[in-house]
Motif scaffolding. Structure first.
Motif, PDB file in Angstrom:
ATOM      1  N   ASN C   2       6.517  -9.894  -2.402  1.00  0.00           N
ATOM      2  CA  ASN C   2       5.071 -10.025  -2.512  1.00  0.00           C
ATOM      3  C   ASN C   2       4.438  -8.719  -2.980  1.00  0.00           C
ATOM      4  OD1 ASN C   2       4.717 -12.756  -1.351  1.00  0.00           O
ATOM      5  ND2 ASN C   2       5.796 -11.798   0.331  1.00  0.00           N
ATOM      6  N   CYS C   3       3.171  -8.806  -3.310  1.00  0.00           N
ATOM      7  CA  CYS C   3       2.479  -7.611  -3.785  1.00  0.00           C
ATOM      8  C   CYS C   3       2.379  -6.582  -2.659  1.00  0.00           C
ATOM      9  CB  CYS C   3       1.090  -7.967  -4.295  1.00  0.00           C
ATOM     10  SG  CYS C   3      -0.003  -8.512  -3.010  1.00  0.00           S
ATOM     11  N   HIS C   4       2.296  -5.359  -3.036  1.00  0.00           N
ATOM     12  CA  HIS C   4       2.330  -4.293  -2.041  1.00  0.00           C
ATOM     13  C   HIS C   4       1.055  -3.484  -1.990  1.00  0.00           C
ATOM     14  CE1 HIS C   4       6.946  -4.130  -1.377  1.00  0.00           C
ATOM     15  NE2 HIS C   4       6.350  -5.175  -0.852  1.00  0.00           N
ATOM     16  N   LYS C  38      -2.809 -13.516   6.203  1.00  0.00           N
ATOM     17  CA  LYS C  38      -3.614 -12.791   5.208  1.00  0.00           C
ATOM     18  C   LYS C  38      -3.609 -11.293   5.489  1.00  0.00           C
ATOM     19  CE  LYS C  38      -7.895 -13.937   4.715  1.00  0.00           C
ATOM     20  NZ  LYS C  38      -9.246 -14.425   4.367  1.00  0.00           N
ATOM     21  N   LEU C  41      -0.147  -9.748   4.747  1.00  0.00           N
ATOM     22  CA  LEU C  41       0.102  -9.621   3.303  1.00  0.00           C
ATOM     23  C   LEU C  41      -0.724  -8.471   2.716  1.00  0.00           C
ATOM     24  CD1 LEU C  41       0.141 -13.434   2.530  1.00  0.00           C
ATOM     25  CD2 LEU C  41       2.094 -11.889   2.238  1.00  0.00           C
ATOM     26  N   GLU C  42      -1.970  -8.319   3.202  1.00  0.00           N
ATOM     27  CA  GLU C  42      -2.810  -7.217   2.723  1.00  0.00           C
ATOM     28  C   GLU C  42      -2.199  -5.860   3.038  1.00  0.00           C
ATOM     29  OE1 GLU C  42      -6.799  -7.768   4.201  1.00  0.00           O
ATOM     30  OE2 GLU C  42      -7.048  -9.559   2.934  1.00  0.00           O
ATOM     31  N   GLU C  46       5.881  -8.806   4.214  1.00  0.00           N
ATOM     32  CA  GLU C  46       6.305 -10.051   3.582  1.00  0.00           C
ATOM     33  C   GLU C  46       6.245 -11.184   4.599  1.00  0.00           C
ATOM     34  OE1 GLU C  46      10.328 -12.101   1.680  1.00  0.00           O
ATOM     35  OE2 GLU C  46      10.301  -9.953   2.041  1.00  0.00           O
ATOM     36  N   GLU C  83      -0.932 -17.559  -4.206  1.00  0.00           N
ATOM     37  CA  GLU C  83      -1.140 -16.149  -4.530  1.00  0.00           C
ATOM     38  C   GLU C  83       0.075 -15.295  -4.173  1.00  0.00           C
ATOM     39  OE1 GLU C  83      -4.629 -14.537  -2.668  1.00  0.00           O
ATOM     40  OE2 GLU C  83      -4.227 -12.507  -3.378  1.00  0.00           O
ATOM     41  N   HIS C  84       0.731 -15.626  -3.071  1.00  0.00           N
ATOM     42  CA  HIS C  84       1.813 -14.769  -2.570  1.00  0.00           C
ATOM     43  C   HIS C  84       3.179 -15.450  -2.611  1.00  0.00           C
ATOM     44  CE1 HIS C  84      -0.971 -11.670  -1.111  1.00  0.00           C
ATOM     45  NE2 HIS C  84      -1.760 -12.682  -0.775  1.00  0.00           N
ATOM     46  N   GLU C  85       3.266 -16.593  -3.266  1.00  0.00           N
ATOM     47  CA  GLU C  85       4.530 -17.344  -3.359  1.00  0.00           C
ATOM     48  C   GLU C  85       5.140 -17.571  -1.980  1.00  0.00           C
ATOM     49  OE1 GLU C  85       7.086 -15.442  -6.162  1.00  0.00           O
ATOM     50  OE2 GLU C  85       5.585 -15.450  -7.748  1.00  0.00           O
ATOM     51  N   LEU C  86       4.320 -18.044  -1.047  1.00  0.00           N
ATOM     52  CA  LEU C  86       4.814 -18.285   0.313  1.00  0.00           C
ATOM     53  C   LEU C  86       5.699 -19.521   0.356  1.00  0.00           C
ATOM     54  CD1 LEU C  86       1.671 -17.756   2.611  1.00  0.00           C
ATOM     55  CD2 LEU C  86       3.348 -16.072   1.820  1.00  0.00           C
TER      56      LEU C  86
END
Lengths: 102, 136, 143
Positions: C2-4, C38, C41-42, C46, C83-86
């Motif tokens: 996921n984005c970091h 949320k 992830l922010e 992961e 958004e996060h490919e969960l």
């Protein structure tokens, strides 16, 4: 690392906060979320138990759930810390494991 | 990363039948046996009623799933911790519970009790040692 | 991965599996789990898996129509997942008991409708145990 316990039910309706208080070790953290946030209020029938817990455990309450129900920091027992969701995430990461008292 | 054996503990705090949690938790426990992890169960608070003797569901129409607890030993799940204080608070003794056993392969398959009576303080220590605690 | 964004220096990043045991609206459990996901992830953590069990399988319905001034829990999860490919998994045994079916399962069971949102997938309980093994923390949200 110590353990994180979460409780989500009002102590005036369910026994889960009491179970958590009696089965958590010194140095562990207890986080009150959802309806359990009312357990942090001053002057209740469980306030003495919470005050005792604050002495040897880290007791926290999820601020957004407290505000959602019409209460603020001024209403809660001294020594109980308010955390936001980011703080909730940090607590999970900082403790060795998590038990949700349901 | 974590491909070693983890300690899973399933904590049962609710009575059976009134809600589905006991039955569906047992289903997870049985599946977990296939993953070669260290699995233990706890029965505390109203969870002690899950393994009460003599459950008869003929007239209620509920599915009697209590026999499945007797199969746990066959799945090498033989650490069933029962909290002493929870039994006492409910006026129960070990005699009110099913005789749950397993065959110890390290001791010529001798039949041994799976139920381990623990105090509240011992239970707190056991929970603290776990990697994953799943409670219901 | 996921984005970091939002990594705090010196804080280790973790993998979480979330177990959601209650349906939408009746209990706050799914909302709490969503807000937790949320926030995690922010911070750059992961979410390895979100597993829906017990009545939690009802979070996956694609047919709910909540009032317009209320949150749409299923769509919120679906948007976060996109958004996060969960990996959002619905327990098949719990879902079948409660009439939650995807198109494949509806076909197999001879049912004339399906109701699982495409952001979710149906699988077995082993996915929960595997989530516990592969993640640093497993967190339960229930009643």
């Amino acid at each position: 690392m110590a353990m994180l316990h979460t409780v989500n039910k009002s102590p005036f309706e369910r026994n889960s906060l009491n179970s958590c208080l009696t089965k958590s070790k010194e140095g562990s953290t207890i986080l009150l979320i959802e309806d359990a946030v009312v357990g942090a209020l001053k002057g209740t029938i469980v306030a003495d138990k919470l005050t005792a817990a604050v002495a040897n455990k880290n007791v926290c309450v999820l601020g957004s759930d407290l505000n959602t129900r019409g209460f603020t920091e001024a209403d809660i027992i001294d020594g109980i810390k308010i955390v936001d969701y980011a703080g909730f995430v940090d607590l999970v990461a900082e403790h060795s494991n998590v038990q949700s008292w349901l | 990363m974590s491909d070693g054996i983890k300690k899973f503990m399933f904590v049962n705090t609710k009575a059976p039948y009134g809600t589905v949690y006991a039955l569906e938790s047992l289903e997870v426990v049985l599946i977990s046996a296939a993953f070669d992890q260290s699995v233990s169960l706890v029965f505390c608070d109203d969870g002690v009623f899950q393994i009460a003797n003599n459950q008869k569901t003929d007239d209620s129409g509920m599915k009697n799933f209590s026999p499945a607890y007797k199969a746990l030993g066959d799945y090498d799940i033989n650490k069933l911790y029962v909290e002493k204080e929870s039994l006492e608070e409910r006026g129960l003794t070990l005699d009110n519970l099913m005789a749950l056993t397993y065959e110890d392969e390290d001791d010529d398959w001798a039949e041994k009790p799976s139920i381990i009576l623990v105090t509240r303080a011992e239970l707190a220590d056991l929970m603290d040692e776990q990697d994953v605690v799943i409670s219901s | 991965m996921n984005c970091h964004k939002g990594i705090r220096l010196g804080k280790s990043l973790m993998k979480f599996t979330l177990l959601i045991n209650e349906g939408p609206y009746q209990h706050q459990a799914s909302d709490t789990a969503y807000q937790f996901a949320k926030a995690a992830l922010e911070k750059g953590h992961e979410i390895y898996r979100v597993f829906f069990y017990n009545d939690g399988v009802n979070n996956a319905t694609r047919l709910a129509v909540p009032p317009q001034d209320d949150r749409n829990i299923t769509e919120n999860w679906a948007a976060l997942a996109k958004e996060h490919e969960l990996d959002m998994v619905v327990c098949i045994a719990a879902a079948q008991r409660r009439g939650m079916l995807d198109a494949d399962e509806a076909g197999r069971q001879g049912k004339d409708a399906d109701n699982i949102h495409p952001a979710f997938r149906i699988s077995g309980l082993g996915q929960l145990v595997e989530g516990g093994i592969q993640s640093d923390r497993l967190l339960t949200f229930g009643d």
